[in-house]
Every structure is written in structure tokens, then in C-alpha cells.
Design an enzyme around this catalytic site. Sequence first.
Site, mmCIF file in Angstrom:
data_model
loop_
_atom_site.group_PDB
_atom_site.id
_atom_site.type_symbol
_atom_site.label_atom_id
_atom_site.label_comp_id
_atom_site.label_asym_id
_atom_site.label_seq_id
_atom_site.Cartn_x
_atom_site.Cartn_y
_atom_site.Cartn_z
ATOM 1 C CB ILE A 76 102.402 20.936 117.608
ATOM 2 C CG1 ILE A 76 102.055 22.278 118.784
ATOM 3 C CG2 ILE A 76 103.012 21.334 116.510
ATOM 4 C CD1 ILE A 76 100.893 22.946 118.056
ATOM 5 C CG ASP A 129 85.772 27.477 106.015
ATOM 6 O OD1 ASP A 129 85.325 27.017 107.256
ATOM 7 O OD2 ASP A 129 86.186 28.633 105.907
ATOM 8 C CD GLU A 184 91.307 20.291 111.835
ATOM 9 O OE1 GLU A 184 90.974 20.633 111.205
ATOM 10 O OE2 GLU A 184 92.752 19.307 110.959
ATOM 11 C CD GLN A 236 82.048 21.380 123.769
ATOM 12 O OE1 GLN A 236 82.429 21.241 123.743
ATOM 13 N NE2 GLN A 236 80.430 20.276 123.835
HETATM 14 C C1 LIG Z 1 95.667 15.508 119.715
HETATM 15 C C2 LIG Z 1 96.141 16.587 119.774
HETATM 16 C C3 LIG Z 1 96.028 17.055 118.387
HETATM 17 C C4 LIG Z 1 95.887 18.550 118.387
HETATM 18 N N1 LIG Z 1 97.003 18.264 117.271
HETATM 19 C C5 LIG Z 1 96.750 19.537 117.081
HETATM 20 C C6 LIG Z 1 97.384 20.372 115.883
HETATM 21 O O1 LIG Z 1 98.328 20.129 115.060
HETATM 22 N N2 LIG Z 1 97.733 22.032 116.049
HETATM 23 C C7 LIG Z 1 97.489 22.848 116.905
HETATM 24 O O2 LIG Z 1 96.945 24.418 116.726
HETATM 25 N N3 LIG Z 1 96.838 22.037 118.289
HETATM 26 C C8 LIG Z 1 96.583 21.229 117.488
HETATM 27 N N4 LIG Z 1 95.044 20.479 118.505
HETATM 28 C C9 LIG Z 1 95.000 22.147 119.619
HETATM 29 C C10 LIG Z 1 93.517 21.332 120.017
HETATM 30 O O3 LIG Z 1 92.789 22.251 118.545
HETATM 31 C C11 LIG Z 1 93.045 21.767 120.965
HETATM 32 O O4 LIG Z 1 92.869 20.874 121.721
HETATM 33 C C12 LIG Z 1 90.994 22.297 120.774
HETATM 34 O O5 LIG Z 1 90.525 23.416 119.968
HETATM 35 C C13 LIG Z 1 90.414 22.666 122.273
HETATM 36 O O6 LIG Z 1 91.729 23.655 122.669
HETATM 37 P P1 LIG Z 1 92.004 23.829 124.201
HETATM 38 O O7 LIG Z 1 91.534 22.440 124.369
HETATM 39 O O8 LIG Z 1 92.747 24.446 125.041
HETATM 40 O O9 LIG Z 1 90.387 23.791 125.363
HETATM 41 P P2 LIG Z 1 89.367 25.103 125.983
HETATM 42 O O10 LIG Z 1 89.541 25.602 124.293
HETATM 43 O O11 LIG Z 1 90.307 25.056 127.081
HETATM 44 O O12 LIG Z 1 87.913 24.493 125.867
HETATM 45 C C14 LIG Z 1 87.702 23.403 127.185
HETATM 46 C C15 LIG Z 1 86.297 23.060 127.181
HETATM 47 O O13 LIG Z 1 85.907 24.519 126.893
HETATM 48 C C16 LIG Z 1 84.666 24.526 125.886
HETATM 49 N N5 LIG Z 1 84.311 25.827 124.726
HETATM 50 C C17 LIG Z 1 86.268 26.528 124.941
HETATM 51 N N6 LIG Z 1 84.961 28.340 124.495
HETATM 52 C C18 LIG Z 1 83.995 26.960 125.004
HETATM 53 C C19 LIG Z 1 82.537 28.487 124.102
HETATM 54 N N7 LIG Z 1 83.222 29.592 123.740
HETATM 55 N N8 LIG Z 1 81.642 27.874 124.660
HETATM 56 C C20 LIG Z 1 81.423 26.498 124.826
HETATM 57 N N9 LIG Z 1 82.151 25.854 124.900
HETATM 58 C C21 LIG Z 1 83.555 26.115 125.484
HETATM 59 C C22 LIG Z 1 85.393 23.649 124.806
HETATM 60 O O14 LIG Z 1 84.464 23.068 123.952
HETATM 61 C C23 LIG Z 1 85.519 22.198 126.354
HETATM 62 O O15 LIG Z 1 85.189 21.634 125.759
HETATM 63 C C24 LIG Z 1 95.523 18.688 119.003
HETATM 64 C C25 LIG Z 1 95.034 18.656 120.383
HETATM 65 C C26 LIG Z 1 94.633 17.202 120.961
HETATM 66 C C27 LIG Z 1 94.720 16.001 121.685
#
Ligand SMILES: Cc1cc2nc3c(=O)[nH]c(=O)nc-3n(C[C@H](O)[C@H](O)[C@H](O)COP(=O)(O)OP(=O)(O)OC[C@H]3O[C@@H](n4cnc5c(N)ncnc54)[C@H](O)[C@@H]3O)c2cc1C
Length: 388
Positions: free
Chosen positions: A157, A239, A362, A366
Amino acid sequence: MVDFTLTDEQQALREMAHDFAEKEIRPVAWEYDKDGTWPQEIVEKAWELGLMNTHIPEEYGGAGASYFDGALIEEELSWGCSGIQTSLGCNGLATAPVVYAASEELKKEYLGRLTEAPLLASFCLTEPEAGSDVASMRTTAVKQGDKYVINGSKCFITNGGYANWYTVYAKTDKDAGHRGISAFIVPRDAGVVVDKKEDKLGQRASNTATISFNDVEIPAENLIGEENKGFKIAMATLDRTRPGVASMAVGIARAAMEFAVNYSKERVQFGVPIAMHQGIQFMIADMASEIEAARLLAWKSAVMLDNGERNTLVSSFAKRFAADTAMKVATDAVQVYGGYGFIKEYPVEKLFRDAKIMQLYEGTSQIQRLVIARETLVPRRIEEPAAA
Ligand SMILES: Cc1cc2nc3c(=O)[nH]c(=O)nc-3n(C[C@H](O)[C@H](O)[C@H](O)COP(=O)(O)OP(=O)(O)OC[C@H]3O[C@@H](n4cnc5c(N)ncnc54)[C@H](O)[C@@H]3O)c2cc1C
């Protein structure tokens, strides 16, 4: 008639943001990156100048700026340091759902807090088990009389350790998938626990925290919009924020290209500046053209919002292309620097690390492709269960 010329006001806004980035952000950016220093004094100065909370409507004390104006600011501040801009811009992410769907009372109270003092808010969607797949979130909000009781944990977050209040997504109907999610405003003093600050690869001056809610009680009126409409609110938020994130990526790429161009004119190998070698020129040519294309997509996705048009497809074009461009340009900037590009003393090393996050937060690159494919194959479907 399509006209890409900035008005005098837009030009002045861009110069103001650039000036701030050059004088207040750039001089400390590499230092703050080293230790992950929280940029409190920059937050206060940016707030004072009106470079934060730009999209909050004027009636709640904000600038009421257009998304296009926001994109101009976000590119410049990220040119200074995208980690610091992530800290400055996060209020835009946290407030977008409030501006979009909250009651008048919530808007007055919580948007007002941010415009009356340099306070911060966070957007809490991601969980350890629910990143791209938002619908699998486990945080719950249970209605008890005139309150909701929230339990769960959110990770990654932005500004989580410093926020005064949080926009929190939680399940109000555990069995309804993405149709069982609701959005709430949770004040920090309701009992939000900040568990951990992350130590990151890039954007190290931004704060990224894990937070948890253990029987946190909030008034029922803190529900944003209607119960079980949180997924739609989250997607509408993204969006609105993806044009700005795309502009941030353009800012990183532009900074990397500028360093690479200057270095290529100074570094002599084989008796000439390396800029004389066609292999280097082609890398610079690709950087310049892809940055221009990324900016145009970011601008188009912002202008569509300003015109009241649905921009889901174009904002995913913009976020995907600009993020991938930032990573490619920063990688090639390291290449132009040769071995020096790999050394922390040289500026492109930080930009290379910073660029990576643009393909992750955001909505990963992918997930953007998933949205683009879906919107292209089955146009105008609004509610879909995976797209954070
Ligand atoms: C520095 C930082 C700041 C952030 N700030 C916020 C914030 O303020 N608020 C908040 O809510 N979140 C925040 N996030 C979270 C961020 O939005 C998520 O990390 C991101 O949405 C990916 O989720 P995950 O890390 O669980 O990866 P996962 O969803 O586990 O994905 C892992 C990999 O699998 C791929 N993947 C997953 N599903 C599919 C699919 N259906 N098809 C193809 N590929 C797929 C992904 O592209 C990725 O390469 C932040 C993250 C970071 C690192």
C-alpha cells in the site's frame, strides 16, 4: 480538428511542475533513493504549490484540474523522481473512488482533510492472495447495526505508513466474487495497524506498507457508493488513474533518454563520441519515437476522460505502452552508458530500477493486455473480474 498545441495556461503549468522537479526533487532524488528516505518536506512544498490533489473538485478545496493538466504535471514530476511523484500522486488514487461515488458528507470530510493540510490517503485493494485477481480478496466488512467491522490485511500500500485515511476494498458478500466487494473510507485512527514497510528495488523514496484491520469499526456511512459495487468503483478508479501512471512512465523514459543523449556525445570510443556510431544512434532514435508515441497515448486517454468518454481501452493502451517503453528506454540508457550504466554513481542505474514498477502497479503489463484483448474482442464490456 485535433490540435496538440498546449494553451498558455497548460504551458505555464508544465513549466511550474518542471521547475519544481528541477529545483526541489532532482537535487535530492538519488540521495533519497539510497536510504529510502521519506520526502516529507517535498510533500509539504508540493502541497503548498498546488501540485497535489489536482483532481479534487474546487468545492472541496482542490484545484479541479483536468486529467490532461494532471498528465502534464505527472510527467514533469516523474522526470524529477518517479518515487517521489508516487508519494505525491497517491492522493489522486485514493480520492478517485471518493470523487466518483462517495456521499456529499464523505467528500466534504475526507477530501477536505487533504486540501486543508498536507495529509495523505492510501488506496487499499491488493492483498497477499489477491493481486491481479481482485475478486479473490479475503478482507471482510460485516455490517453490525450502524457500523461495519473490517478484518483483513492489505499489502503493497503506497503511503500506507503515513496515510491519515484509507480507501479500503472488502468483501460484503463472500460468495458473490467480484460482485461482493464494497469500498469504504477507513480513518487511520479507527485502529488501522501498519505492519511493515517494504524495502524495494526502485522508487525507494516512496512508502510501501503492509497494513491490517483487526475488528476495525467504522460508521456505516463510510461506505463509498452502494454495497457490493466496489469492484466497479475500483475499475472506474483505475481508468481515471492510468493516464497519469502512463505519463509518469513517460517522465522516467524522458529522463533516461536525456542522460543517454548527453553521455553519448561525451563518451569517446574508437576516436569519436559514441553518438557517432549508428548502433547508438538507432537506440536513441527508438527511444525518442517511442516516448513521443507513449505521451500521445497518455494524452489521448486523459482527454477522453476530460470529454466524459469511457477510456478503458485507451487508458490500457497508454499504461501498457508507456510502462513497457519506460523499461525499454531505461534498459537501453544503461546500454548506452556501457559498464558505467551498471554503477550506482551514474544516474541511469536508478532510472532502470524505477522503470520496472511501471510494468507492475495499477495493473501489470499482462493485465493491460488482457483488458486490451477483451475490449478488442468483445468491445464495451464494463464489469470483468480481473484487472487490477
Ligand atoms: C511499489 C508498489 C506499490 C503499490 N501500490 C499499491 C497501492 O497503493 N494500492 C494497492 O492496492 N496495490 C498497490 N500495489 C500492488 C500492485 O498493484 C500489485 O502488485 C499488482 O496488481 C500485481 O499483483 P501481484 O503483485 O499480486 O502479482 P500477481 O497478480 O500474483 O501476478 C504475478 C504475475 O502473473 C501475471 N498474471 C496474473 N494474472 C494473469 C493473467 N490472468 N494473465 C496473464 N498474466 C497474469 C502478472 O502479470 C504477473 O506477471 C503496489 C505494488 C508495488 C510493488
